[in-house]
Motif scaffolding. Structure first.
Motif, mmCIF file in Angstrom:
data_model
loop_
_atom_site.group_PDB
_atom_site.id
_atom_site.type_symbol
_atom_site.label_atom_id
_atom_site.label_comp_id
_atom_site.label_asym_id
_atom_site.label_seq_id
_atom_site.Cartn_x
_atom_site.Cartn_y
_atom_site.Cartn_z
ATOM 1 N N ALA A 61 7.896 -5.830 -13.915
ATOM 2 C CA ALA A 61 6.511 -5.500 -13.560
ATOM 3 C C ALA A 61 6.060 -6.331 -12.361
ATOM 4 C CB ALA A 61 5.586 -5.764 -14.745
ATOM 5 N N HIS A 62 5.193 -5.736 -11.572
ATOM 6 C CA HIS A 62 4.589 -6.445 -10.441
ATOM 7 C C HIS A 62 3.921 -7.718 -10.973
ATOM 8 C CE1 HIS A 62 1.597 -7.349 -7.346
ATOM 9 N NE2 HIS A 62 2.395 -6.673 -6.507
ATOM 10 N N PRO A 63 3.962 -8.810 -10.216
ATOM 11 C CA PRO A 63 3.346 -10.066 -10.678
ATOM 12 C C PRO A 63 1.886 -9.929 -11.108
ATOM 13 C CG PRO A 63 4.696 -10.487 -8.758
ATOM 14 C CD PRO A 63 4.663 -8.982 -8.939
ATOM 15 N N PHE A 64 1.091 -9.068 -10.436
ATOM 16 C CA PHE A 64 -0.294 -8.868 -10.885
ATOM 17 C C PHE A 64 -0.317 -8.372 -12.322
ATOM 18 C CE2 PHE A 64 -3.732 -6.015 -11.971
ATOM 19 C CZ PHE A 64 -4.855 -6.786 -11.699
ATOM 20 N N TYR A 65 0.550 -7.420 -12.636
ATOM 21 C CA TYR A 65 0.557 -6.844 -13.977
ATOM 22 C C TYR A 65 1.055 -7.828 -15.018
ATOM 23 C CZ TYR A 65 -1.360 -2.376 -12.881
ATOM 24 O OH TYR A 65 -2.250 -1.379 -12.524
ATOM 25 N N ARG A 66 1.982 -8.690 -14.669
ATOM 26 C CA ARG A 66 2.406 -9.735 -15.612
ATOM 27 C C ARG A 66 1.257 -10.708 -15.853
ATOM 28 N NH1 ARG A 66 7.193 -9.833 -12.258
ATOM 29 N NH2 ARG A 66 6.714 -11.988 -11.737
ATOM 30 N N VAL A 97 -2.780 2.249 -8.769
ATOM 31 C CA VAL A 97 -1.409 1.741 -8.713
ATOM 32 C C VAL A 97 -0.490 2.778 -9.364
ATOM 33 C CG1 VAL A 97 0.137 -0.179 -9.270
ATOM 34 C CG2 VAL A 97 -2.304 -0.620 -8.868
ATOM 35 N N PRO A 98 0.004 3.740 -8.579
ATOM 36 C CA PRO A 98 0.915 4.742 -9.141
ATOM 37 C C PRO A 98 2.153 4.065 -9.723
ATOM 38 C CG PRO A 98 0.233 5.340 -6.913
ATOM 39 C CD PRO A 98 -0.232 3.946 -7.150
ATOM 40 N N SER A 99 2.578 4.560 -10.878
ATOM 41 C CA SER A 99 3.747 3.965 -11.531
ATOM 42 C C SER A 99 4.564 5.045 -12.225
ATOM 43 C CB SER A 99 3.308 2.917 -12.552
ATOM 44 O OG SER A 99 4.440 2.374 -13.197
ATOM 45 N N GLY A 100 5.859 4.919 -12.118
ATOM 46 C CA GLY A 100 6.768 5.816 -12.818
ATOM 47 C C GLY A 100 7.281 5.218 -14.110
ATOM 48 N N ASP A 101 6.685 4.115 -14.567
ATOM 49 C CA ASP A 101 7.170 3.449 -15.769
ATOM 50 C C ASP A 101 7.173 4.349 -17.003
ATOM 51 O OD1 ASP A 101 7.491 1.232 -14.210
ATOM 52 O OD2 ASP A 101 6.210 -0.077 -15.411
ATOM 53 N N PHE A 102 6.288 5.319 -17.039
ATOM 54 C CA PHE A 102 6.215 6.216 -18.187
ATOM 55 C C PHE A 102 6.755 7.603 -17.837
ATOM 56 C CE2 PHE A 102 2.900 2.973 -18.619
ATOM 57 C CZ PHE A 102 3.363 2.339 -19.762
ATOM 58 N N ARG A 103 7.511 7.656 -16.760
ATOM 59 C CA ARG A 103 8.238 8.855 -16.317
ATOM 60 C C ARG A 103 7.321 10.048 -16.032
ATOM 61 N NH1 ARG A 103 11.162 4.937 -17.169
ATOM 62 N NH2 ARG A 103 13.291 4.957 -17.953
ATOM 63 N N ALA A 146 1.690 1.397 -3.390
ATOM 64 C CA ALA A 146 2.935 2.157 -3.459
ATOM 65 C C ALA A 146 3.313 2.286 -4.932
ATOM 66 C CB ALA A 146 4.031 1.420 -2.696
ATOM 67 N N ILE A 147 4.218 3.183 -5.247
ATOM 68 C CA ILE A 147 4.707 3.321 -6.623
ATOM 69 C C ILE A 147 5.240 1.959 -7.072
ATOM 70 C CG2 ILE A 147 6.380 4.462 -8.118
ATOM 71 C CD1 ILE A 147 6.207 6.887 -6.177
ATOM 72 N N THR A 148 4.729 1.481 -8.201
ATOM 73 C CA THR A 148 4.918 0.093 -8.625
ATOM 74 C C THR A 148 5.276 0.012 -10.101
ATOM 75 O OG1 THR A 148 3.239 -0.589 -7.009
ATOM 76 C CG2 THR A 148 3.719 -2.145 -8.777
ATOM 77 N N ARG A 149 6.139 -0.921 -10.457
ATOM 78 C CA ARG A 149 6.420 -1.207 -11.871
ATOM 79 C C ARG A 149 5.234 -1.967 -12.462
ATOM 80 N NH1 ARG A 149 11.614 -1.305 -14.036
ATOM 81 N NH2 ARG A 149 10.325 -1.348 -15.893
ATOM 82 N N VAL A 150 4.792 -1.558 -13.656
ATOM 83 C CA VAL A 150 3.641 -2.199 -14.295
ATOM 84 C C VAL A 150 3.962 -2.738 -15.683
ATOM 85 C CG1 VAL A 150 2.004 -0.824 -12.950
ATOM 86 C CG2 VAL A 150 2.689 -0.041 -15.232
ATOM 87 N N SER A 208 0.843 -1.195 0.000
ATOM 88 C CA SER A 208 0.000 0.000 0.000
ATOM 89 C C SER A 208 0.878 1.245 0.000
ATOM 90 C CB SER A 208 -0.917 0.015 1.227
ATOM 91 O OG SER A 208 -0.191 0.388 2.381
ATOM 92 N N ILE A 209 0.277 2.364 -0.324
ATOM 93 C CA ILE A 209 1.011 3.625 -0.363
ATOM 94 C C ILE A 209 1.517 4.013 1.027
ATOM 95 C CG2 ILE A 209 -0.890 5.266 -0.055
ATOM 96 C CD1 ILE A 209 0.545 6.574 -2.730
#
Length: 189
Positions: free
Chosen positions: A132-137, A92-98, A123-127, A41-42
């Motif tokens: 990527a977080h396992p959920f996103y994979r 799901v906040p993500s910085g993957d796209f900067r 929390a800030i998560t890779r997607v 969580s955040i």
């Protein structure tokens, strides 16, 4: 101005990575339902999706500096409208796209102050990509990977993906509302 240019350059690099050919992830495919995954969580606590078992979820990768950031308002409306019927948005906040803030605290404050967000935030998560977080994979195997911020996955009461929409489909669109209503009409698992 420098920050804007830096974000734009990073955005193009991230877009190139996101548009690379998608390769299914056999490990993620082994999980059978969304309830098998846990985010952080955040606030830094576990956010197990199993706590939402039997509900309908809209899991959305978000960003604070994106042209689609105003979709937070629509996500809030959906959460408030359908929440009493067994629905929740998970941001799901993500910085993957900067296009995300640097810290979870900054994201949380932004969401609360600018949009009055009360739905759960990860929390800030890779997607995207191998990290990527396992959920996103898993979700990418079931539907399609996020190509940009504000990609939406609808999770049915049984924990399976019931729909997937990119950023150009607004949260309050009739397409998403119909899908949510249909998922809510299904019996609880």
């Amino acid at each position: 101005m420098v920050d804007q240019v830096r974000r734009s350059l990073g955005m193009f690099a991230a877009l190139g990575a996101a548009l690379a050919p998608f390769r299914p992830d056999p490990a993620a495919a082994a999980a059978s339902v969304a309830w098998d995954f846990t985010f952080e969580s955040i606030e830094g606590e576990p956010l197990p999706l199993s706590e939402f078992r039997g509900k309908v979820l809209l899991v959305v990768n978000t960003a604070s500096f994106c042209g689609f950031t105003n979709q937070y308002a629509g996500l809030r409306t959906l959460h408030e409208t359908y929440g009493p019927r067994g629905f929740s948005v998970i941001g799901v906040p993500s910085g993957d796209f900067r296009q995300e803030k640097a810290t979870n605290e900054e994201v949380k404050t932004f969401c609360e102050v600018e949009f009055g967000i009360e739905f759960p935030l990860a929390a800030i998560t890779r997607v995207t990509g191998r990290e990527a977080h396992p959920f996103y994979r898993w979700a990418a195997n079931a539907a399609s990977p996020p190509r940009w911020n504000f990609h939406k996955y609808l999770v049915a009461r049984d924990g399976r993906i019931a729909g997937s929409w990119g950023a150009s489909t607004a949260p309050e669109s009739s397409t998403i509302r119909r899908a949510i209503e249909q998922a809510l009409a299904a019996p609880s698992a």
